[in-house]
Scaffold this active site. Structure first.
Site, short mmCIF file in Angstrom:
data_model
loop_
_atom_site.label_atom_id
_atom_site.label_comp_id
_atom_site.label_asym_id
_atom_site.label_seq_id
_atom_site.Cartn_x
_atom_site.Cartn_y
_atom_site.Cartn_z
N GLY A 7 0.83 -1.21 0.00
CA GLY A 7 0.00 0.00 0.00
C GLY A 7 0.86 1.26 0.00
N GLY A 10 -0.19 4.87 -1.63
CA GLY A 10 -1.27 5.70 -1.08
C GLY A 10 -0.70 6.87 -0.30
N GLY A 13 1.40 5.53 3.13
CA GLY A 13 2.43 4.59 2.68
C GLY A 13 3.50 5.28 1.85
N ASP A 33 1.76 -2.48 -4.45
CA ASP A 33 0.47 -1.78 -4.38
C ASP A 33 -0.40 -2.20 -5.56
N THR A 126 -5.99 1.59 12.81
CA THR A 126 -6.63 2.90 13.00
C THR A 126 -7.29 3.02 14.36
N ASP A 127 -7.36 4.25 14.87
CA ASP A 127 -8.08 4.49 16.13
C ASP A 127 -9.58 4.24 15.99
N GLU A 128 -10.05 4.15 14.73
CA GLU A 128 -11.50 3.96 14.55
C GLU A 128 -11.97 2.60 15.05
N TYR A 150 -15.95 0.12 7.29
CA TYR A 150 -14.49 0.30 7.23
C TYR A 150 -13.84 -0.13 8.54
N ALA A 152 -14.95 -1.87 10.99
CA ALA A 152 -15.16 -3.28 11.31
C ALA A 152 -14.19 -4.15 10.51
N LYS A 154 -11.18 -3.15 9.39
CA LYS A 154 -9.84 -2.96 9.98
C LYS A 154 -9.73 -3.76 11.29
N LEU A 190 -11.69 14.68 4.42
CA LEU A 190 -12.13 16.02 4.82
C LEU A 190 -11.16 17.14 4.41
N GLY A 276 -24.48 6.66 10.79
CA GLY A 276 -23.65 6.02 11.82
C GLY A 276 -22.41 6.82 12.18
P1 NAD Z 1 -4.97 5.42 0.99
O1 NAD Z 1 -6.38 5.08 0.65
O2 NAD Z 1 -4.42 6.74 0.62
O3 NAD Z 1 -3.99 4.33 0.36
C1 NAD Z 1 -4.27 2.95 0.39
C2 NAD Z 1 -3.29 2.28 -0.57
O4 NAD Z 1 -3.51 0.87 -0.53
C3 NAD Z 1 -3.48 2.72 -2.04
O5 NAD Z 1 -2.23 2.97 -2.63
C4 NAD Z 1 -4.15 1.51 -2.67
O6 NAD Z 1 -3.86 1.37 -4.07
C5 NAD Z 1 -3.56 0.37 -1.85
N1 NAD Z 1 -4.39 -0.84 -1.87
C6 NAD Z 1 -5.73 -0.91 -1.64
N2 NAD Z 1 -6.13 -2.20 -1.75
C7 NAD Z 1 -5.02 -2.94 -2.02
C8 NAD Z 1 -4.77 -4.33 -2.22
N3 NAD Z 1 -5.78 -5.24 -2.16
N4 NAD Z 1 -3.52 -4.74 -2.47
C9 NAD Z 1 -2.49 -3.84 -2.54
N5 NAD Z 1 -2.66 -2.51 -2.39
C10 NAD Z 1 -3.91 -2.07 -2.11
O7 NAD Z 1 -4.84 5.16 2.55
P2 NAD Z 1 -4.00 5.91 3.69
O8 NAD Z 1 -4.81 7.02 4.20
O9 NAD Z 1 -2.62 6.12 3.21
O10 NAD Z 1 -4.01 4.77 4.81
C11 NAD Z 1 -2.95 3.81 4.87
C12 NAD Z 1 -3.22 2.90 6.04
O11 NAD Z 1 -3.27 3.66 7.25
C13 NAD Z 1 -4.56 2.14 5.96
O12 NAD Z 1 -4.36 0.84 6.41
C14 NAD Z 1 -5.48 2.93 6.89
O13 NAD Z 1 -6.46 2.07 7.43
C15 NAD Z 1 -4.50 3.42 7.94
N6 NAD Z 1 -4.86 4.67 8.61
C16 NAD Z 1 -5.16 5.79 7.88
C17 NAD Z 1 -5.43 6.99 8.55
C18 NAD Z 1 -5.79 8.26 7.82
O14 NAD Z 1 -6.25 9.22 8.47
N7 NAD Z 1 -5.60 8.35 6.52
C19 NAD Z 1 -5.40 7.02 9.95
C20 NAD Z 1 -5.10 5.84 10.65
C21 NAD Z 1 -4.81 4.69 9.97
O1 DAU Z 2 -9.41 8.01 12.59
C1 DAU Z 2 -8.58 7.49 11.58
C2 DAU Z 2 -9.36 7.39 10.29
O2 DAU Z 2 -9.52 8.72 9.82
C3 DAU Z 2 -8.71 6.52 9.23
O3 DAU Z 2 -8.65 5.20 9.70
C4 DAU Z 2 -9.49 6.59 7.93
O4 DAU Z 2 -8.84 5.85 6.90
C5 DAU Z 2 -9.59 8.03 7.49
O5 DAU Z 2 -10.38 8.12 6.32
C6 DAU Z 2 -10.21 8.88 8.61
O6 DAU Z 2 -11.61 8.57 8.78
P1 DAU Z 2 -12.70 9.74 9.02
O7 DAU Z 2 -14.03 9.23 8.65
O8 DAU Z 2 -12.54 10.35 10.35
O9 DAU Z 2 -12.14 10.79 7.91
P2 DAU Z 2 -12.88 11.72 6.85
O10 DAU Z 2 -11.83 12.63 6.30
O11 DAU Z 2 -13.70 10.94 5.90
O12 DAU Z 2 -13.85 12.57 7.77
C7 DAU Z 2 -13.35 13.38 8.84
C8 DAU Z 2 -14.54 14.09 9.47
O13 DAU Z 2 -15.06 15.03 8.52
C9 DAU Z 2 -15.68 13.16 9.82
O14 DAU Z 2 -16.29 13.58 11.04
C10 DAU Z 2 -16.67 13.33 8.67
C11 DAU Z 2 -16.45 14.79 8.24
N1 DAU Z 2 -16.67 15.04 6.79
C12 DAU Z 2 -16.00 14.26 5.89
C13 DAU Z 2 -16.21 14.46 4.54
C14 DAU Z 2 -15.51 13.58 3.52
C15 DAU Z 2 -17.51 16.07 6.39
O15 DAU Z 2 -18.07 16.81 7.22
N2 DAU Z 2 -17.73 16.25 5.06
C16 DAU Z 2 -17.12 15.47 4.10
O16 DAU Z 2 -17.38 15.68 2.89
#
Ligand code: NAD
Ligand code: DAU
Length: 342
Positions: A7, A10, A13, A33, A126-128, A150, A152, A154, A190, A276
């Site tokens: 990954g 992304g 990563g 990836d 993730t903290d989720e 999502y 669930a 993770k 967001l 939710g």
């Molecule tokens: P992202 O969506 O930007 O990137 C995910 C990457 O995984 C992409 O490059 C995608 O092509 C690759 N991928 C998806 N399915 C795949 C598969 N089956 N095989 C190989 N590659 C695959 O995600 P991100 O925000 O960089 O998150 C990375 C990790 O961190 C995830 O596991 C996510 O759950 C975790 N995480 C993200 C956040 C956040 O706020 N973004 C916070 C906490 C944890």
């Molecule tokens: O907590 C870690 C998680 O944070 C990661 O595991 C996830 O991969 C990452 O996507 C993120 O999840 P959230 O649902 O918290 O992120 P998102 O950016 O989608 O939303 C952040 C907050 O903003 C949430 O309360 C929903 C709100 N939101 C989001 C979008 C996309 C809006 O109000 N409007 C929007 O259009």
């Protein structure tokens, strides 16, 4: 150290690949990836010519393809798994891919670690998985209570990882990061969605009253937390990696508007809430501080303002995605076009 980073194309990563090659002259990284809609080789352009970096396009759920990538690289010492379907809203619209990658894909990597005797694997979670809490902060020994498809999925991945440690002694470590921000984040989340919409004169679709709370962590701090777990973590343990910056979505929106000198009333549209929608995420990171020597360093408001300016200065990166990919247009039409006001 020769690392397989799954990954790695992304958001987090690719930051990890860029940052670790910069910090460790003796590391080699094979990035694997699938290049889903969220994977983007532009994120890896800064290291594309580095002889210590190579890329393989494969699905982590494809056992043979991952084996072949490892064989072709001459063997690896450790896996860091970022690969996942990651957008909560997409998991509400279409959950299946989340089960495939976040649970079954993780399971495939665990089998590969076990079969090949790979020395360690870090599962990026993730903290989720803890779910929402109105007060206090979750620590690693708390029960998990995920509420979206999502989180669930993770959580399913985390439980597989912990079961492999308990059953086979597989050398695994889990990190649970909080909401991450920084450059190169796919503009459905967001912060990049709101910043790029604002830059293009489009409205910012704030869910409900915008009072939900997230704990924001800079991507460099997140990468350093994962590095610390890889180098100093204890097998079978979970480490929370949070920013300690709890903010409502309204507060985040206001900082974006201030930085871009825009007005709330003409820019923000309060739209129907996410089904939710978890109210608040909060984690304690004392264990990571005590056992890994890791704490976040980036000051939040400065980090967020730098990030906003990065999107302003790098429209080439996000406008390709927003204006020249079907995946983004399909998603925007499907999720936002007929969305009623809050
Ligand atoms: P992202 O969506 O930007 O990137 C995910 C990457 O995984 C992409 O490059 C995608 O092509 C690759 N991928 C998806 N399915 C795949 C598969 N089956 N095989 C190989 N590659 C695959 O995600 P991100 O925000 O960089 O998150 C990375 C990790 O961190 C995830 O596991 C996510 O759950 C975790 N995480 C993200 C956040 C956040 O706020 N973004 C916070 C906490 C944890
Ligand atoms: O907590 C870690 C998680 O944070 C990661 O595991 C996830 O991969 C990452 O996507 C993120 O999840 P959230 O649902 O918290 O992120 P998102 O950016 O989608 O939303 C952040 C907050 O903003 C949430 O309360 C929903 C709100 N939101 C989001 C979008 C996309 C809006 O109000 N409007 C929007 O259009």
């Amino acid at each position: 150290m020769r690392l397989l980073v799954c990954g790695g194309a992304g958001f987090i990563g690719s930051a990890f690949v860029r940052r670790m090659l910069g910090k460790h002259p003796d590391w080699e990284i094979v990035c694997l990836d699938k290049l889903t809609y969220a994977g983007n080789l532009d994120n890896l352009l800064p290291v594309a010519d580095d002889p210590r970096y190579s890329f393989v396009r494969a699905d982590i759920g494809d056992h043979e393809a991952v084996d072949a990538a490892i064989d072709a690289s001459g063997g690896i010492d450790a896996i860091v798994n970022f690969a996942a379907e990651t957008h909560v809203d997409r998991s509400i619209a279409e959950p299946e891919a989340f089960l495939h990658t976040d649970i079954l894909g993780t399971h495939t990597l665990l089998e590969i670690v076990r079969e090949r005797g790979i020395e360690r694997m870090v599962q990026v979670s993730t903290d989720e998985v803890y779910g929402s809490t109105d007060e206090g902060s979750f620590c690693e020994s708390d029960h998990i209570r995920p509420s979206s498809p999502y989180s669930a999925s993770k959580a399913g991945g985390d439980l597989q990882v912990l079961a492999y440690f308990a059953t086979y002694g597989t050398p695994v470590i889990i990190t649970r990061g909080s909401n991450t921000y920084g450059p190169y984040q796919y503009p459905e989340k967001l912060i990049p969605l709101f910043v790029t919409n604002a830059l293009e004169g489009e409205q910012l679709p704030l869910y409900g009253e915008g009072l939900n709370i997230r704990d924001w962590l800079h991507v460099d701090d997140h990468c350093d937390g994962i590095e610390a777990a890889l180098l100093r973590g204890t097998f079978g343990q979970v480490y929370n990696i949070g920013g300690g910056n709890e903010r409502t979505n309204r507060e985040i929106t206001q900082i974006i508007l201030d930085e871009l000198e825009l007005d709330w009333n003409t820019t923000v549209r309060q739209v129907a809430d996410r089904p939710g929608h978890d109210f608040r995420y909060s984690i304690s990171c004392e264990k990571a501080s005590r056992e890994l020597g890791w704490s976040p360093e980036v000051e939040f408001e400065a980090g967020l303002r730098d990030t906003i300016r990065w999107y302003r200065d790098n429209a080439w990166w996000w406008s390709k995605i927003k204006h020249h990919t079907e995946e983004f247009a399909d998603w925007r039409n499907r999720w936002y076009e007929d969305r009623p006001d809050a």
